[in-house]
Enzyme design. Structure first.
Site, short mmCIF file in Angstrom:
data_model
loop_
_atom_site.label_atom_id
_atom_site.label_comp_id
_atom_site.label_asym_id
_atom_site.label_seq_id
_atom_site.Cartn_x
_atom_site.Cartn_y
_atom_site.Cartn_z
N GLY A 115 30.16 36.39 54.31
CA GLY A 115 30.01 35.63 55.55
C GLY A 115 28.60 35.07 55.64
N GLU A 118 27.78 38.83 50.15
CA GLU A 118 28.03 37.48 49.60
C GLU A 118 27.86 36.53 50.77
OE1 GLU A 118 29.61 34.21 49.07
OE2 GLU A 118 31.56 35.12 48.60
N CYS A 126 31.67 28.70 50.38
CA CYS A 126 30.22 28.98 50.23
C CYS A 126 29.65 28.36 48.97
CB CYS A 126 29.99 30.48 50.14
SG CYS A 126 30.57 31.35 51.56
C1 SIN Z 1 33.54 31.73 49.41
O1 SIN Z 1 33.55 30.62 49.88
O2 SIN Z 1 32.88 32.62 49.92
C2 SIN Z 1 34.35 32.14 48.22
C3 SIN Z 1 34.70 31.03 47.33
C4 SIN Z 1 35.42 31.47 46.09
O3 SIN Z 1 35.74 32.63 45.86
O4 SIN Z 1 35.66 30.60 45.28
#
Ligand code: SIN
Length: 474
Positions: free
Chosen positions: A227, A249, A283
């Site tokens: 997050g 993460e 992310c």
């Molecule tokens: C994320 O956006 O935190 C995860 C993206 C992904 O696992 O590809």
């Protein structure tokens, strides 16, 4: 397809009713799709109690038995992939095809963990004294508090739960209150697969309160969170007193660099695939697009042509490839980044129209100034901010001028440049002439304000294991 929602807390293998409820909306229609449980503080503690009791048995379950149970969970996920995908689209908005891809991605973490559950081996190290043996082996860290985001309602849940339980840990999961239905469904499948009551517990409610309880309770030995950096720091501080293991993460602001010698078609395909995944709400998607001066105009025109073909709409409609943003706050943030960049001199090159509800047209800004908000904050939406550069040194320094360090991408054919950039860009994950970083077989995670700890791969399992050394004199 009529879906039956699970909407109660899942504690010790039982579905527990609550008085208070959380409203879950469909971001495509803003209509209510469910009312799910809102836990009281004592119910969160009950979930930790259940995880504590289950841990005594689960950590001793034969590795092969654990592996078989987790593999059965994977089989059930694949069997119900259409139902899960539909839930993802309903509560998160991403187009159905993308939601199905997420289910397969989510199941891959479960399969990986099932396979690895049998391979948590220790080592014997040669004695440092006469007649001694040094043994190093691994033990589960204990109870895990897992907090997952709304942008991948299935994959972030399994990327945490599956390795944790494969390692012999038990878990209290708090999925995002915006998208809890997928998590409830997955917990139900885990229970149907035969995973013991209390191994996986699931609570939803007041997120800060649940985070605080998980952080403060000394029985919880590990927090794993995906997050925002802001919430990650709060959880880190809240867990300091009981010195928990942490995996965080957090946010990103990925640079995407197109050098003058890049294969522009490949760079374009990679950029769109990564940026438009979940409508820019990941992310790891590019936030700052640096294009060399020699190819800038051509690349911008190519991008415009491709974006013009993308259909925006309700993810349940077959030809839609861009779903809604999760809510109005998300849309306001993207618009703020557009306005800010334009105030600082950027020009609107494509898009920018305000669509109804939570929808937003993919938008290109050109000649974006390096001091624009988009250069240092995560946008989380379909904004392509194109910066221009002239030299390798300049773009390397721009790429690293960010507090974040999750993912970075660059396209070039020059092997010397590849080596330099690979070594010098500050990021946990780098895509070179490709953007497909997300898979079960590699370690996923960042550096700097993007957090620490890794998910996926063998390293992902070790995040849930303590190392124990014993010296034995015979
Ligand atoms: C994320 O956006 O935190 C995860 C993206 C992904 O696992 O590809």
């Amino acid at each position: 397809m009529q879906l039956e929602f699970k909407d109660k807390l899942f504690i010790n293998g039982k579905w527990i009713e609550t008085e208070k409820k959380i409203v879950v909306n469909n971001p495509a229609t803003n209509q209510v799709i469910a009312y799910v449980a809102h836990a009281e503080a004592n119910q969160v503690i009950q979930a930790i109690d259940a995880a504590e009791t289950a841990l005594i048995k689960w950590r001793k379950v034969l590795a092969k038995t654990k592996a078989n149970l987790i593999m059965e969970w994977c089989h059930l996920m694949l069997k119900h992939q259409n139902e899960i995908a539909r839930l993802i689209t309903l509560e998160c908005g991403k187009p159905l095809k993308e939601a199905l891809a997420e289910v397969i991605y989510a199941a891959s973490f479960v399969q990986w963990a099932a396979e690895q559950a049998k391979r948590i081996d220790g080592v014997i190290i040669s004695g440092h004294l006469d007649d001694v043996e040094n043994k190093v082996h691994y033990e589960p860290v204990g109870i895990v508090g897992a907090i997952t985001p709304w942008n991948f309602p299935a994959a972030m849940v399994t990327r945490k739960i599956a390795p944790a339980i494969a390692a012999g840990c038990t878990i209290v999961l708090k999925p995002a209150e915006l998208t809890p239905l997928t998590a409830y469904y997955l917990a139900d499948l885990a229970s149907k697969a035969g995973i013991m009551p209390g191994v996986i517990n699931l609570v939803t409610g007041d997120a800060p309160q649940i985070g605080r309880i998980l952080g403060e309770d000394a029985r919880v030995r590990k927090i794993t969170f995906t997050g925002s950096t802001k919430v990650g720091k709060t959880l880190f501080a809240g867990s300091a007193n009981s010195l928990k293991r942490m995996s965080l993460e957090l946010g990103g602001n990925a640079p995407f660099i197109v050098f003058e010698d890049a294969n522009l078609e490949e760079a374009l395909a990679g950029l769109i695939a990564s940026k438009m995944r979940n409508c820019g709400q990941t992310c790891i998607c590019p936030n700052r697009i640096y294009v060399h001066k020699q190819v800038y105009t051509k690349f911008a025109a190519m991008l415009k042509d491709e974006l013009a073909k993308m259909k925006v709409g309700n993810g349940l409609d077959a030809d839609v490839v861009v779903g809604p943003l999760i809510n109005q706050a998300a849309k306001v943030k993207v618009k703020m980044h557009i306005n800010d960049a334009m105030t600082k001199g950027a020009q609107l090159y494509f898009g920018g129209s305000d669509l109804a509800g939570n929808f937003m047209q993919p938008t290109i800004l050109i000649n974006v100034a390096p001091n624009s908000q988009v250069a240092y904050e995560e946008t989380f939406g379909p904004l392509f901010a194109l910066f221009q550069f002239e030299s390798d040194e300049e773009v390397l320094s721009l790429a690293n001028a960010s507090e974040y360090g999750l993912a970075a991408y660059f396209y070039t054919q020059n092997y010397k440049r590849i080596n330099k950039m690979r070594n010098d860009i500050e990021a946990g994950m780098i895509g070179i002439n490709s953007v497909y970083l997300s898979t079960d077989v590699v370690p996923f995670g960042g550096v700097k304000s993007s957090g620490f700890g890794r998910e996926g791969s063998q390293l992902g399992i070790y995040e849930f294991l303590n190392t124990k050394y014993s010296l034995y004199k015979y």
